[in-house]
Design a protein around this motif. Structure first.
Motif, short mmCIF file in Angstrom:
data_model
loop_
_atom_site.label_atom_id
_atom_site.label_comp_id
_atom_site.label_asym_id
_atom_site.label_seq_id
_atom_site.Cartn_x
_atom_site.Cartn_y
_atom_site.Cartn_z
N GLY A 275 0.79 -1.22 0.00
CA GLY A 275 0.00 0.00 0.00
C GLY A 275 0.82 1.27 0.00
O GLY A 275 0.24 2.36 -0.13
N ARG A 276 2.15 1.15 0.15
CA ARG A 276 2.98 2.35 0.17
C ARG A 276 3.21 2.86 -1.25
O ARG A 276 3.26 2.10 -2.23
N THR A 277 3.36 4.18 -1.35
CA THR A 277 3.65 4.83 -2.61
C THR A 277 5.01 5.51 -2.49
O THR A 277 5.52 5.73 -1.39
N PRO A 278 5.64 5.86 -3.64
CA PRO A 278 6.97 6.50 -3.57
C PRO A 278 6.88 7.82 -2.79
O PRO A 278 5.85 8.50 -2.84
N PRO A 279 7.96 8.18 -2.09
CA PRO A 279 9.21 7.40 -1.93
C PRO A 279 9.04 6.26 -0.92
O PRO A 279 8.39 6.44 0.11
N PHE A 280 9.64 5.13 -1.25
CA PHE A 280 9.50 3.95 -0.40
C PHE A 280 10.48 4.04 0.78
O PHE A 280 11.54 4.68 0.69
N PRO A 281 10.16 3.37 1.89
CA PRO A 281 11.02 3.50 3.08
C PRO A 281 12.40 2.87 2.92
O PRO A 281 13.30 3.19 3.70
N TYR A 282 12.58 1.98 1.96
CA TYR A 282 13.89 1.35 1.80
C TYR A 282 14.78 2.10 0.80
O TYR A 282 15.83 1.61 0.42
N TRP A 283 14.35 3.27 0.38
CA TRP A 283 15.19 4.11 -0.47
C TRP A 283 16.15 4.94 0.40
O TRP A 283 15.71 5.63 1.34
N PRO A 284 17.44 4.91 0.13
CA PRO A 284 18.35 5.80 0.85
C PRO A 284 18.04 7.25 0.51
O PRO A 284 17.65 7.59 -0.62
N GLU A 285 18.21 8.17 1.50
CA GLU A 285 17.88 9.58 1.28
C GLU A 285 18.75 10.18 0.17
O GLU A 285 18.26 11.01 -0.64
N SER A 286 19.99 9.77 0.09
CA SER A 286 20.88 10.38 -0.91
C SER A 286 20.59 9.90 -2.33
O SER A 286 21.01 10.54 -3.30
N ASP A 287 19.86 8.78 -2.48
CA ASP A 287 19.61 8.22 -3.82
C ASP A 287 18.15 8.36 -4.23
O ASP A 287 17.73 7.73 -5.21
N ARG A 288 17.35 9.16 -3.51
CA ARG A 288 15.91 9.17 -3.80
C ARG A 288 15.61 9.77 -5.17
O ARG A 288 14.72 9.27 -5.89
#
Length: 844
Positions: free
Chosen positions: A371-384
């Motif tokens: 049910g989550r939409t981008p940005p996903f929680p497993y994305w690193p902040e520097s690579d979003r």
């Protein structure tokens, strides 16, 4: 009992509602209602009778199982008894065979043992000793054996008789049982062939013949024979001995009693060729007289007919249900057992599904991700931003076939490398409902790749810094697989230098066949383990283009692509070769100096030796002059005096020539030399010094000595030095005249299985002190006041240059040192010397 379910207008999946049954019951007539009401107690009675029939069947089956187990247990017990009896006879026959092989039993003793065994064991009918030519040497048979089966001593087995088992025992070298056969007179025989070994070769067999009827009679226990009909069968089921019950009438058998109450098992060690079978005697009533059986059968048939409809419908429902459950469980297990993370997105980029592997990789649970939409929680902040662009490309269908690498953040904040593959998600109707993404953790492969790169860089750095040339080239090809910095400096980047070193070093190479047009390894399919496991080959070559001496080492190896390659390592040894040449020149000058020193020390003795022939010449000449002046000599006396004068002059000339040849400096010249001539030359040179010191020399040269590939002058130098040292040792010890002896012996020997010729010089001096023994061959060490300390060092150098060895040891008479012995040996390199007999002997 489950209520039957029928298929109606309500569909096969849903049973009709209860109101339907009530309406159907009310529509029935009273007669029909009573009839249906009667079926209930009848059904109860049927169930009761079925329970009774089941109990009867259970008890009967239990009884049959017990009977079958009893038969099986008794048959196996009887088989063990027969087996032990056969093994005991086999062990006795093997003991007799061993005694015959050790030549401890002759034919008479064999006949006595055979008679004792046949009498003691009734199942053993005959024993025969058959040699390797199939001839009967000795035989004994029981009195009950027919005359046609008797084996006479000295006769040969008939063609085809026991030929297969005899050959099998000869080939296997172990006891072999034949297939039992039934005789024409009803007597079955079993043969055992025990091989004989005489002096490591096949020497025939011991043939033991058993009566199968005797095995059954004396091997099977009496209680088993009393309870069952026991018989011995062959491999085809034919009865060899015993009795068999007639087959039962199938009409009298119960349906559940189709198995006969019997058991059979092969008799080891004979195998499947001999089977023991026991059949239980009939003790139960006939099937026809069992009324209870028919009653139970009828009730069972009725019950089965009533249940069959309900069973069929229930089975169809259960099959469909089980198939659905199995398919669901399979898909869930497959998804949960995958090591690859799976993620499904809808067309708007919302997560609709993740598997267990994806949750395990990221550390987030399924409920936290679905049910989550981008940005996903497993994305690193520097690579979003980069990951958002990637996701937009996915949703637009711009995917990469080989996948792409990204960084993923776990729930605990740690990062790992992953590779993502994206493909369309198509539903059952063929419409795309989203995108399926697979994720693989590649952190470990990346780490290994980085380590390999670092290891390769270190390896290349080490090879480039070596002071040796390293090159690798495949066999049969001009391709250069590897070359380090020094090789490129010497030979460039071509294979010519590699092939030139291989050719000069004498290492075999195998050029590629001209007929092959494909760039493949011509050695494909050949075993290369022997080549790659062999030790490296060394050689020293001179390369004119470089002006250097190179030490070349080569070995074969399997290249990374599977081809057989040759590695060559070349080291510059030019300084070492120059040092070796200077050392050899210095050694040669030292040898010449040693010979000059030796002759200088012997100068007074040589002068005395020359004085004798010169004085004799002077006396002969003065005498001739006086007699000629007085005219008191005739022609005969004049010739005799002149001949004596000539002999003395010749003797003086020989002494001078021998000394000149000994001290003359020349290049080493190894030739096939006669040992006796070398010893005689050395003895004549050293005899001058020995006689001056009043030392007696005895030498012995063995007959038929082979020639040696040596430099005779150098070997004579060693012998002269040892003989001179022995005389000086005796003189220094001040031995009496009776003990002033030196012995020289030359004999053939074997050292480490190699033929050699040993030279030994033994004196009767004071021997060598322990501190002298430790420094005996040390350069410039001497026990003499005027000695230079290079004599023994040069002697050992000369001997070792001829691949020989030298040693010294004290001789003892009790606890007193009685002398010393120096010995050395030279390996034989020529044929036996035919001239050695002429000069061999003992001289005092």
């Amino acid at each position: 009992m489950q209520e039957p379910v029928t298929v109606s207008e309500f569909g096969p999946e849903a049973p009709p509602p209860p109101g339907v049954w009530r309406r159907w019951w009310r529509r029935q007539t009273p007669v029909r209602q009573d009839r249906f009401a009667m079926l209930a107690p009848l059904a109860a009675v049927a169930l009761f009778l079925a329970a009774i029939a089941s109990a009867f069947l259970y008890l009967r089956l239990e009884e049959m199982d017990r009977e079958q187990e009893a038969v099986k247990r008794d048959v196996e017990y009887a088989q063990q008894r027969v087996r032990l009896r056969l093994l005991e006879r086999q062990e006795q026959l093997m003991r007799i065979a061993r005694d015959i092989s050790n030549l401890e039993v002759d034919t008479e003793e064999f006949a006595g043992r055979a008679e004792s065994m046949v009498i003691q064991y009734p199942e053993l009918q005959a024993l025969s000793w058959i040699d390797e030519r199939r001839r009967i040497k000795a035989s004994y048979s029981a009195p009950s054996v027919p005359n046609a089966h008797l084996r006479a001593e000295g006769t040969v087995l008939r063609v085809g008789e026991t030929e297969t088992m005899y050959g099998l025992a000869r080939d296997l070298q172990q006891p072999v049982y034949s297939q039992p056969t039934a005789g024409s007179d009803g007597t079955g025989m079993l043969q055992l062939h025990v091989p004989l070994t005489l002096q490591g070769k096949f020497g025939g067999v011991i043939l033991g013949e058993y009566s199968i009827d005797g095995l059954l009679r004396y091997g099977v226990p009496a209680d088993v024979s009393a309870k069952y009909a026991v018989a011995l069968l062959d491999g085809k089921g034919r009865v060899l001995a015993g009795t068999a019950l007639p087959a039962r009438n199938p009409a009298n058998l119960l349906p559940w009693a189709t198995r006969p109450n019997e058991y059979e098992v092969p008799v080891s060690p004979v195998g499947n060729g001999l089977v023991i079978r026991a059949q239980a005697y009939r003790t139960s009533l006939g099937v026809i007289g069992s009324g209870l059986f028919w009653l139970v059968g009828a009730l069972s048939a009725m019950t089965a007919w009533m249940l069959i409809g309900n069973w069929r419908h229930t089975r169809r429902r259960m099959q469909a249900q089980h198939a659905l459950i199995a398919e669901t469980n399979f898909r869930r297990a497959m998804e949960n057992s995958m090591l690859t993370g799976m993620r499904a997105l809808d067309m708007q980029g919302q997560i609709t599904y993740v598997n267990a592997a994806f949750c395990q990789m990221t550390g987030w649970s399924e409920s936290e991700l679905v049910g989550r939409t981008p940005p996903f929680p497993y994305w690193p902040e520097s690579d979003r931003e980069q990951l958002a662009a990637r996701l937009d490309d996915e949703l637009q269908g711009r995917t990469t076939t080989g996948g792409f690498q990204v960084r993923v953040k776990r729930k605990d904040g740690k990062l790992f490398d992953a590779r993502l593959y994206v493909s369309p998600l198509v539903d059952a109707k063929g419409h795309q409902s989203g995108w399926m993404t697979s994720m693989t953790d590649i952190t470990e492969p990346n780490r290994i790749r980085e380590q390999l790169s670092a290891s390769y860089e270190r390896f290349t750095t080490v090879l480039e810094a070596l002071d040796a040339s390293v090159s690798v080239a495949p066999l049969g090809s001009e391709e250069l697989l590897f070359a380090n910095k020094l090789y490129r400096l010497w030979f460039g980047v071509q294979t010519a230098g590699h092939l030139q070193m291989v050719a000069q070093a004498g290492v075999p190479d195998h050029p590629r066949s001209d007929e092959s047009v494909d760039d493949v390894d011509s050695f494909v399919g050949l075993p290369t383990s022997t080549l790659t496991a062999a030790q490296s080959e060394n050689a020293e070559i001179f390369v004119p283009e470089l002006g250097k001496w190179l030490e070349v080492r080569s070995r074969y190896l399997n290249w990374v692509d599977g081809r057989l390659a040759q590695m060559v390592i070349a080291t510059d040894i030019t300084p070492r070769r120059h040092a070796e040449e200077q050392s050899a020149a210095q050694a040669e000058r030292a040898q010449s100096a040693s010979r000059l020193i030796t002759m200088g020390e012997m100068a007074s003795s040589v002068a005395h030796e020359l004085n004798q022939p010169l004085t004799a010449i002077n006396n002969y000449c003065n005498g001739l002059v006086s007699r000629i002046k007085g005219k008191q000599i005739n022609e005969v006396d004049l010739l005799a005096a002149l001949e004596k004068t000539a002999r003395q002059a010749q003797r003086a000339g020989q002494i001078i020539q021998r000394i000149r040849s000994f001290v003359k400096r020349s290049e080493p010249n190894r030739t096939l030399s006669d040992v006796t001539l070398m010893v005689n030359e050395a003895v004549e040179l050293a005899d001058i010094e020995l006689r001056r010191r009043n030392v007696r020399l005895s030498h012995y040269v063995a007959a038929r000595l082979p020639t040696l590939l040596v430099d005779p002058i150098l070997i004579e130098q060693v012998l002269v030095n040892l003989l001179k040292n022995a005389a000086e040792s005796i003189d220094h010890a001040q031995r009496p005249a009776a003990r002033r002896t030196v012995e020289l012996r030359v004999v053939p020997k074997h050292v480490e299985a190699q033929p050699v010729v040993e030279f030994s010089v033994q004196d009767s001096g004071a021997g060598l002190a322990p501190e002298v023994m430790d420094r005996l061959y040390e350069a410039f060490f001497s026990t003499k006041v005027e000695g230079m300390g290079i004599g023994l060092n040069l002697c050992r150098t000369i001997v070792e240059s001829h691949q020989g060895r030298m040693r010294a040891e004290n001789l003892y008479n009790g606890s007193e040192v009685s002398g010393c012995r120096f010995s050395f040996w030279i390996p034989v390199s020529g044929a036996p010397n035919p001239l050695a007999n002429k000069n061999a002997g003992v001289t005092a």
